[in-house]
Design a protein around this motif. Structure first.
Motif, mmCIF file in Angstrom:
data_model
loop_
_atom_site.group_PDB
_atom_site.id
_atom_site.type_symbol
_atom_site.label_atom_id
_atom_site.label_comp_id
_atom_site.label_asym_id
_atom_site.label_seq_id
_atom_site.Cartn_x
_atom_site.Cartn_y
_atom_site.Cartn_z
ATOM 1 N N ILE A 92 35.690 50.547 -42.962
ATOM 2 C CA ILE A 92 36.863 49.740 -42.584
ATOM 3 C C ILE A 92 38.116 50.612 -42.589
ATOM 4 O O ILE A 92 38.962 50.522 -41.703
ATOM 5 C CB ILE A 92 37.036 48.524 -43.524
ATOM 6 N N ALA A 93 38.198 51.492 -43.600
ATOM 7 C CA ALA A 93 39.365 52.387 -43.689
ATOM 8 C C ALA A 93 39.427 53.345 -42.505
ATOM 9 O O ALA A 93 40.503 53.777 -42.098
ATOM 10 C CB ALA A 93 39.335 53.171 -45.005
ATOM 11 N N GLU A 94 38.268 53.644 -41.938
ATOM 12 C CA GLU A 94 38.232 54.496 -40.756
ATOM 13 C C GLU A 94 39.022 53.853 -39.606
ATOM 14 O O GLU A 94 39.539 54.535 -38.742
ATOM 15 C CB GLU A 94 36.784 54.728 -40.297
ATOM 16 N N GLN A 95 39.066 52.531 -39.594
ATOM 17 C CA GLN A 95 39.836 51.830 -38.555
ATOM 18 C C GLN A 95 41.294 51.675 -38.976
ATOM 19 O O GLN A 95 42.208 51.904 -38.200
ATOM 20 C CB GLN A 95 39.227 50.455 -38.299
ATOM 21 N N LEU A 96 41.497 51.284 -40.236
ATOM 22 C CA LEU A 96 42.858 51.024 -40.713
ATOM 23 C C LEU A 96 43.734 52.278 -40.719
ATOM 24 O O LEU A 96 44.950 52.185 -40.580
ATOM 25 C CB LEU A 96 42.797 50.422 -42.129
ATOM 26 N N GLU A 97 43.101 53.432 -40.868
ATOM 27 C CA GLU A 97 43.880 54.678 -40.959
ATOM 28 C C GLU A 97 44.647 54.988 -39.670
ATOM 29 O O GLU A 97 45.517 55.841 -39.655
ATOM 30 C CB GLU A 97 42.956 55.849 -41.296
ATOM 31 N N HIS A 98 44.311 54.292 -38.595
ATOM 32 C CA HIS A 98 44.974 54.577 -37.317
ATOM 33 C C HIS A 98 46.162 53.656 -37.032
ATOM 34 O O HIS A 98 46.808 53.778 -35.998
ATOM 35 C CB HIS A 98 43.952 54.518 -36.176
ATOM 36 N N ILE A 99 46.453 52.745 -37.924
ATOM 37 C CA ILE A 99 47.629 51.885 -37.735
ATOM 38 C C ILE A 99 48.878 52.723 -38.007
ATOM 39 O O ILE A 99 48.994 53.351 -39.059
ATOM 40 C CB ILE A 99 47.609 50.681 -38.708
ATOM 41 N N ASN A 100 49.769 52.728 -37.033
ATOM 42 C CA ASN A 100 50.935 53.593 -37.167
ATOM 43 C C ASN A 100 52.182 52.854 -37.567
ATOM 44 O O ASN A 100 52.974 52.432 -36.735
ATOM 45 C CB ASN A 100 51.181 54.343 -35.860
ATOM 46 N N SER A 101 52.337 52.644 -38.853
ATOM 47 C CA SER A 101 53.594 52.085 -39.337
ATOM 48 C C SER A 101 53.876 52.731 -40.681
ATOM 49 O O SER A 101 53.200 52.457 -41.669
ATOM 50 C CB SER A 101 53.499 50.566 -39.482
ATOM 51 N N GLU A 102 54.837 53.603 -40.695
ATOM 52 C CA GLU A 102 55.216 54.279 -41.934
ATOM 53 C C GLU A 102 55.662 53.267 -42.969
ATOM 54 O O GLU A 102 55.380 53.383 -44.156
ATOM 55 C CB GLU A 102 56.368 55.243 -41.648
ATOM 56 N N LYS A 103 56.395 52.241 -42.470
ATOM 57 C CA LYS A 103 56.923 51.231 -43.373
ATOM 58 C C LYS A 103 55.779 50.503 -44.073
ATOM 59 O O LYS A 103 55.802 50.312 -45.293
ATOM 60 C CB LYS A 103 57.795 50.243 -42.595
ATOM 61 N N LEU A 104 54.768 50.114 -43.280
ATOM 62 C CA LEU A 104 53.616 49.400 -43.847
ATOM 63 C C LEU A 104 52.932 50.238 -44.931
ATOM 64 O O LEU A 104 52.654 49.747 -46.025
ATOM 65 C CB LEU A 104 52.620 49.058 -42.732
#
Ligand SMILES: [Zn+2]
Length: 218
Positions: A98-110
């Motif tokens: 799952i982290a393999e997918q989440l790691e691509h979300i691009n929000s520094e703030k998040l």
């Protein structure tokens, strides 16, 4: 950056962490489960973007810019894994995919909010160091339990196997990250060993000892 570009950067980073400072196209392809020809195309793209350096007949390594990028991806990956295990009560073995997918979300703030929410953890549930917000990253000095001499004490800081069977074994014997382990004796024949954890001693196989990473206590 596309997910595939990010995954290549990450693969080159992990190879360098494992001691392969200049990775061949084949090594990267093997790590990514893909064909060398597609790695070659990708390296051209990444090199145009100034993220990797490619030396003919030698291999590829990350530029400073590329390493910074890789550390951001690794940071996201490890923070999401920590979040899933600590807050959502996932099992250790469920979170990587799952982290393999989440790691691509691009929000520094998040990701910075997530870091704060988790209390700025230093290591993830697998015992791997989480890069900090400013990109600083302290590589952990760890050895395998199988290398720890008799009479020495260490703290379990990481796991070399992420199979469900291994996690079940660890649960059964109450071995976890942070456990203090003492080596009592070793068998010369099969390298199995007697260890003690919080006053209880038992016998473990070489395979188990080989897959537990230890930080030596001085
Ligand atoms: Zn993972």
């Amino acid at each position: 950056m596309t997910n595939s570009e990010e995954n290549h950067i990450k693969a080159i980073f992990h190879l360098s962490e494992e001691g392969i400072k200049i990775a061949s196209t084949n090594e990267i392809a093997k790590r990514m489960n893909t064909r060398p020809s597609s790695v070659t195309d990708m390296i051209k793209k990444l090199s145009k973007k100034g993220l990797v350096n490619h030396k003919k007949y030698k291999g590829t390594f990350l530029t400073t810019k590329g390493k910074k990028r890789a550390l951001q991806i690794v940071r996201k990956h490890r923070l999401w894994e920590t979040f899933m295990v600590e807050k959502l009560k996932f099992n250790w073995d469920e979170v990587h995919e799952i982290a393999e997918q989440l790691e691509h979300i691009n929000s520094e703030k998040l990701i910075n909010k997530l870091d704060e929410f988790l209390g700025f953890p230093k290591v993830d549930p697998h015992g791997d160091t989480i890069p900090k917000r400013d990109g600083s990253y302290e590589k952990q000095e760890k050895i395998r339990l199988s290398e720890l001499p008799i009479g020495n004490v260490g703290v379990c800081v990481g796991l070399g196997d992420s199979s469900t069977a291994f996690f079940r074994f660890l649960d059964k014997y109450k071995i976890a990250l942070g456990s203090t382990i003492k080596v009592l004796s070793k068998e010369e024949f099969d390298k199995s060993m007697d260890i003690s954890i919080s006053g209880k001693s038992f016998h473990i196989s070489h395979q188990i000892a080989y897959n537990l990473y230890i930080n030596i206590k001085h």
